[in-house]
Structure formats: C-alpha cells, structure tokens
Design a protein around this motif. Structure first.
Motif, PDB file in Angstrom:
ATOM      1  N   UNK A   1     -49.963  -8.335  37.283  1.00  0.00           N
ATOM      2  CA  UNK A   1     -50.201  -9.188  36.130  1.00  0.00           C
ATOM      3  C   UNK A   1     -49.087 -10.157  35.845  1.00  0.00           C
ATOM      4  N   UNK A   2     -48.959 -10.530  34.602  1.00  0.00           N
ATOM      5  CA  UNK A   2     -47.948 -11.516  34.282  1.00  0.00           C
ATOM      6  C   UNK A   2     -48.203 -12.111  32.920  1.00  0.00           C
ATOM      7  N   UNK A   3     -48.083 -13.420  32.841  1.00  0.00           N
ATOM      8  CA  UNK A   3     -48.201 -14.041  31.533  1.00  0.00           C
ATOM      9  C   UNK A   3     -48.893 -15.395  31.685  1.00  0.00           C
ATOM     10  N   UNK A   4     -49.303 -15.935  30.560  1.00  0.00           N
ATOM     11  CA  UNK A   4     -49.943 -17.248  30.525  1.00  0.00           C
ATOM     12  C   UNK A   4     -49.106 -18.171  29.667  1.00  0.00           C
ATOM     13  N   UNK A   5     -49.173 -19.440  29.980  1.00  0.00           N
ATOM     14  CA  UNK A   5     -48.429 -20.406  29.188  1.00  0.00           C
ATOM     15  C   UNK A   5     -49.181 -21.736  29.241  1.00  0.00           C
TER      16      UNK A   5
ATOM     17  N   UNK B   1     -55.634 -13.564  28.140  1.00  0.00           N
ATOM     18  CA  UNK B   1     -54.792 -12.388  28.415  1.00  0.00           C
ATOM     19  C   UNK B   1     -55.633 -11.116  28.461  1.00  0.00           C
TER      20      UNK B   1
ATOM     21  N   UNK C   1     -45.160 -19.488  38.287  1.00  0.00           N
ATOM     22  CA  UNK C   1     -43.897 -18.822  38.612  1.00  0.00           C
ATOM     23  C   UNK C   1     -44.233 -17.419  39.072  1.00  0.00           C
TER      24      UNK C   1
ATOM     25  N   UNK D   1     -56.582  -5.986  35.765  1.00  0.00           N
ATOM     26  CA  UNK D   1     -55.389  -5.441  36.423  1.00  0.00           C
ATOM     27  C   UNK D   1     -55.024  -4.101  35.805  1.00  0.00           C
TER      28      UNK D   1
ATOM     29  N   UNK E   1     -38.669 -19.944  34.055  1.00  0.00           N
ATOM     30  CA  UNK E   1     -39.478 -18.742  34.233  1.00  0.00           C
ATOM     31  C   UNK E   1     -38.528 -17.583  34.453  1.00  0.00           C
TER      32      UNK E   1
ATOM     33  N   UNK F   1     -51.340  -3.666  34.621  1.00  0.00           N
ATOM     34  CA  UNK F   1     -50.838  -4.577  33.596  1.00  0.00           C
ATOM     35  C   UNK F   1     -50.656  -3.783  32.314  1.00  0.00           C
TER      36      UNK F   1
ATOM     37  N   UNK G   1     -48.161 -18.421  21.899  1.00  0.00           N
ATOM     38  CA  UNK G   1     -47.306 -19.017  22.935  1.00  0.00           C
ATOM     39  C   UNK G   1     -48.146 -19.793  23.932  1.00  0.00           C
TER      40      UNK G   1
ATOM     41  N   UNK H   1     -45.712 -10.219  40.158  1.00  0.00           N
ATOM     42  CA  UNK H   1     -46.231 -10.739  38.892  1.00  0.00           C
ATOM     43  C   UNK H   1     -46.202 -12.265  38.952  1.00  0.00           C
ATOM     44  N   UNK H   2     -46.951 -12.892  38.055  1.00  0.00           N
ATOM     45  CA  UNK H   2     -46.959 -14.352  38.021  1.00  0.00           C
ATOM     46  C   UNK H   2     -47.145 -14.852  36.595  1.00  0.00           C
ATOM     47  N   UNK H   3     -46.558 -15.996  36.311  1.00  0.00           N
ATOM     48  CA  UNK H   3     -46.895 -16.734  35.091  1.00  0.00           C
ATOM     49  C   UNK H   3     -47.806 -17.881  35.509  1.00  0.00           C
TER      50      UNK H   3
ATOM     51  N   UNK I   1     -55.478 -18.356  24.577  1.00  0.00           N
ATOM     52  CA  UNK I   1     -54.571 -17.538  25.376  1.00  0.00           C
ATOM     53  C   UNK I   1     -54.816 -16.045  25.190  1.00  0.00           C
TER      54      UNK I   1
ATOM     55  N   UNK J   1     -57.197 -10.914  31.773  1.00  0.00           N
ATOM     56  CA  UNK J   1     -56.231 -10.445  32.778  1.00  0.00           C
ATOM     57  C   UNK J   1     -56.050  -8.938  32.688  1.00  0.00           C
TER      58      UNK J   1
ATOM     59  N   UNK K   1     -42.555 -17.553  30.704  1.00  0.00           N
ATOM     60  CA  UNK K   1     -42.166 -18.949  30.946  1.00  0.00           C
ATOM     61  C   UNK K   1     -41.878 -19.631  29.611  1.00  0.00           C
TER      62      UNK K   1
ATOM     63  N   UNK L   1     -42.616 -10.828  33.013  1.00  0.00           N
ATOM     64  CA  UNK L   1     -42.282 -12.213  33.328  1.00  0.00           C
ATOM     65  C   UNK L   1     -42.786 -13.148  32.246  1.00  0.00           C
TER      66      UNK L   1
ATOM     67  N   UNK M   1     -49.386 -21.184  34.251  1.00  0.00           N
ATOM     68  CA  UNK M   1     -49.223 -22.166  33.172  1.00  0.00           C
ATOM     69  C   UNK M   1     -50.094 -23.380  33.479  1.00  0.00           C
TER      70      UNK M   1
END
Lengths: 299, 299
Positions: free
Chosen positions: A105-109, B7, A117, B14, B117, B17, B299, A72-74, B3, B10, B33, B31, A76
């Motif tokens: 997947x992961x997240x966004x910032x 998302x 990350x 995936x 993170x 996800x 966020x 997974x990845x963030x 965002x 994404x 951040x 995950x 940003x």
C-alpha cells in the motif's frame, strides 16, 4: 549543481547511504520518484505505471543482491479515478508478486502532475558493493538491452498496437532472483537504470579498474525494429538506459556456477583490466578497443 | 472520487495495508508525499521542510506504537542548490536523531514543484490498531493542539520574526517514545495529522463506539495569540490538524502507569461511550454534549 554532484554530496553526508540502496542492520531500503513528463510517455497505462514505478525500486534491491520483501508507493495525481487507481495497484501488486515481495500500500496525494514515489524493502546479510571488481573478472549483464528506448519509439508512433507493445516492454521483471544468485559471487554490481555505458563507468571507477568490453552486446531484437542505423542501435542499447538489468563482475572461476543458478539470459560482455593508461574517464571503459563514453540517462 | 474514498478502495485491495502504516513480519513501513503548494508555506526553510516531511512519516510509525528505525526521502525540485539540499538533509537527519532513528538517504529528482516523498521504517511485535477502543476507556491526546494552524497564520504575516517562530512550530517532535510507552496499553491509536475531530471520528468508527469529549482541550497557547475568536480557536485546535500528536484510548486502570512512563503532556479529553443513538456520524463524537463534526484537513 547537477544531479550527480548533488547525489555525491548526499553520499558524503550520510554514512548508511549505500550504492543503489541504503542498508541498515541487514535491512535494505531504497526510494525513487517517477513522474509523467519524464517517465511515463503518452500511452502508458496506469497498470504499466504501477508495475514500472515499483519495479524500479525492486531493481535497486536486486542490485544489492538482496531479497525483496515489500514495497509501498505514493500515488499523486490531479484527480483520483477509481479504475486508474485500481489498475495502478494491480500493476504494483503484480510486479511485487513476480519477485516474491508484497505490495503493502501507501498513500495518495493531490498533485498537478501525475507523480509516483516508491519505496522497496529487502533483506541481505551480504550486500554486493559497486567497488569490488578485480582485474580479470568477467563483466556480465542479465537479459537484453534497449527495450525501454525501443518502447519510447513505439509510444511515439502512437498506433494502438505499438502502444500496447510499448506498455509490455515497459513492464520489466526486476532481477531479484538473479541478484540473489549473484550475491556472494559477483564482486561488483548495480542495475543498468542509467544505461549500460554509465553503469560500467560507475562500477569501474568505484573498483579502481578499467573494463574492456567486446561486441556483440545483448541488444534486444526489438531495437533492430525501431533503430535508424547502427549508431542509433548502440544509442538505444548502451546509452538510453532504463532497462533495469543487472551489470556485474564475476570471477572467471565462478561463472559456470552462476550460470547454473540463473534462469535469465546472462551474457559475458568483457573483462576487468588494469587501469593503467585508463585513468582519464574517456579510457576507463572501451568497446572493441574504442572509448565508450561516460554518458547516459540522467534522471 | 475523493481521497478518503480512494484510500478505502486501496485498503480493501491490500491485506497488509494497515492503519497509519503497513506491517509486514513485524516491520512497519509508511510513506507520504508533501509539496510546496499545499504543505510548505512561503517562508518554510529547507531545514524545516526536511524535518517536517520526514517527521510526518515518523509520526505514522509512532501511531502504530512501533520503534522508529530509519527513514529515506526523495527530494524533487526544479533545481538543486547545494545549501538548500544540505539544509534539507540536516533537518531530515535531526528529526530522525530526535526519535532514535537514522536518516539513511534517498534520491533526487527534477520536478516543477518542490516535492518530497518520505518513507519511515519501524519495528513492532504488537501494533496498536485503530479499532480496539472499549466503552469506558479514557480518550487522550499527547502534547498540545493547533500549533500547525497557528504557524500558518504566522507564515502569512510574513514578518521575519513571525516566520522564524512559524518554522520552529512546524518542526514538531514525532511522538515515537510516547507511542512506545502506549503500545500494549492503548486500545486504539492514530496520529492527529487530519485534525483532532477527524481522528476521533476515525477511531470511534473503527472501534464501533462513540466518544464523549469535554473541554478544555489542550490547545496550544500560541493559538490564543493568532485566533480571531473562540470559534477560530476551536477551528485551529480541533479541525486544522497537521499537529502529529497521538490520539488514543486507554483503559482507566492503565492511565496512571501510562502517565508515569510518558515525558510529554498527556491529557484525558473524554470517555468512550456506547454507540447507541450515535450511529449517525454527526452524533459519534460530542464535545460538551454537542456534535463535533467529522471534518478536518484533507491531504
């Protein structure tokens, strides 16, 4: 406090914190952060960034001799551009696919500086430590060295063709298959993300032995294109790091079986030797009989 | 591209996800951040930062109804101070211990802005989706709402006693035990990190129904201390978010069994209703018959 001291402090406080990755009930987990200023030179595409950032964590899984399962990845960034984000996800997904893992997947910032990350997961019943090298073991490395250092030079040139080659060099294949083949056979292993020299010092120190390394090292041909001279070639090949190859020790008698199972270049570069007379770090690792200093890339 | 749109993109790309977390072969991974400017107000201790950052990821595991097993973090800062780093690790370790998980370390990185993170892992055979709410289900929330918004006001006051209380409010307990008790019983669930209102909209939209919510909401008493008026109280309780409570739907007939197994406050705040006449987002969720807007913390 520098980063090595701080990492030592963390290791002392956390019992499950492993070498390149933590292991909990056979589950390997490792996490990393890369960002624009230090890790992604001008010209790095988002596709390459996704590949490389996730690849760095997959390499830590490989260094444990574990099977990589997921990452997974963030992501940003100051702003989200649809095609950049899609490219990043494609790169992240393809490096996972290359090693049989899944990018989930992961997240966004929002962040002023492009920062990634990554976390990779794996499975192993038998993680390869850094500390098991025995006197007489062969010291070996997968693939070739110096590609990332050479890529940086090509990024600096800035010519579109150079930048394209640099991006390709930055998209390394994490050595998960090689790590699996080495598990149960290698006595000590880590990846070369801090550079060959520092990796050798860390393995030798953890194992309580020395390493006598002999040239030629398997320096990538691209290094000869960009290096100013022999010293610069050694700098890029042995000290720059970020190549994400596996550095390991293998008992002599297991070498041929290991080679038979590997589909990547695998070079014996030296032998594990008694530490006697090598207790000072400057003597712990030698290259052609001369001290190989314990320095490299500090992340 | 904002965002939420990013998302969504994404999620489309995936397959694994998930909602709050991805699930691969029963393994949950999520995950996140957090960074100085947006997540750690002046006065936030490193102990609180470690607790909160790791807690945010543990809350995502809880929102899937999964058991939390382990967490890792990357600690990125302009410089490494030994006591700050030790405090961070203590906070991270203690929030893990509070939910029966283990903090197994991570990595360090130099970054201009203090950035953390985190990744949490968990296990589940039966993840609770966001999309299963049925008309007639009770709409419920764990704990109390508005603590993080109130904490922000206390941080702003800057008085040492206020800052200490704010830090304590910031160290929430991730609802892992409650999530486990709700797994197999809740029909839809997520955490309230984006605020109650937005969470309700997301659950209702994913489930294709509406929610009729009735006051009083379980707003934390600390909100009454800091809120300017009733509107401000609702703002902090329903929109500010970052409270990391579980918002879920439970069939009427399962409510008493769920309550018997929970050791946290658990408030029924409404009922899932037909979507008819509620297709526009402004009508999807109502509070005392009035539209509850789909807005909250981004966020």
């Amino acid at each position: 406090m520098d980063e090595r001291t701080a990492l030592g402090l963390l290791g002392d406080r956390l019992s499950a914190a492993g070498d390149d990755a933590a292991v909990v009930d056979g589950q390997v987990v490792t996490t990393d952060m890369l960002h624009d200023r230090t890790d992604f030179p001008d010209g790095t595409t988002r596709y390459t960034a996704g590949w490389r950032a996730v690849g760095a964590s997959l390499s830590d899984v490989a260094a444990m001799g574990a099977d990589a399962t997921a990452a997974v990845a963030v992501y940003a960034a100051p702003a989200f551009d649809e095609s950049e984000l899609a490219d990043f996800v494609d790169g992240a997904s393809e490096v996972c696919a290359a090693v049989g893992a899944e990018y989930v997947g992961g997240d966004l910032d929002h962040h002023d500086e492009f920062t990634v990350a990554t976390t990779a997961l794996g499975d192993t019943d038998d993680p390869v430590p850094r500390s098991g090298a025995q006197v007489g073991d062969a010291v070996c490395v997968t693939g070739t060295l110096g590609r990332s250092g050479a890529a940086l030079r090509l990024f600096e040139r800035g010519d579109p063709a150079d930048v394209e080659r640099a991006n390709a060099l930055f998209r390394f294949e994490p050595r998960v298959a090689a790590g699996r083949a080495l598990a149960g056979r290698a006595t000590a292993m880590m990846d070369s993300s801090d550079g060959l020299a520092r990796s050798l010092h860390q393995l030798a120190e953890a194992s309580g032995c020395g390493f006598a390394v002999e040239s030629p090292l398997p320096v990538d041909p691209v290094v000869d294109e960009v290096a100013d001279d022999a010293d610069d070639r050694l700098e890029l090949g042995a000290f720059f790091g970020e190549d994400f190859e596996l550095v390991c020790t293998v008992p002599e008698e297991a070498l041929s079986a290991v080679r038979a199972d590997l589909s990547v270049e695998f070079t014996r570069i030296g032998t594990a030797v008694e530490r006697e007379g090598r207790s000072a770090s400057e003597n712990r690792v030698t290259l052609d009989g001369e001290s190989l200093p314990d320095r490299g890339y500090t992340h």
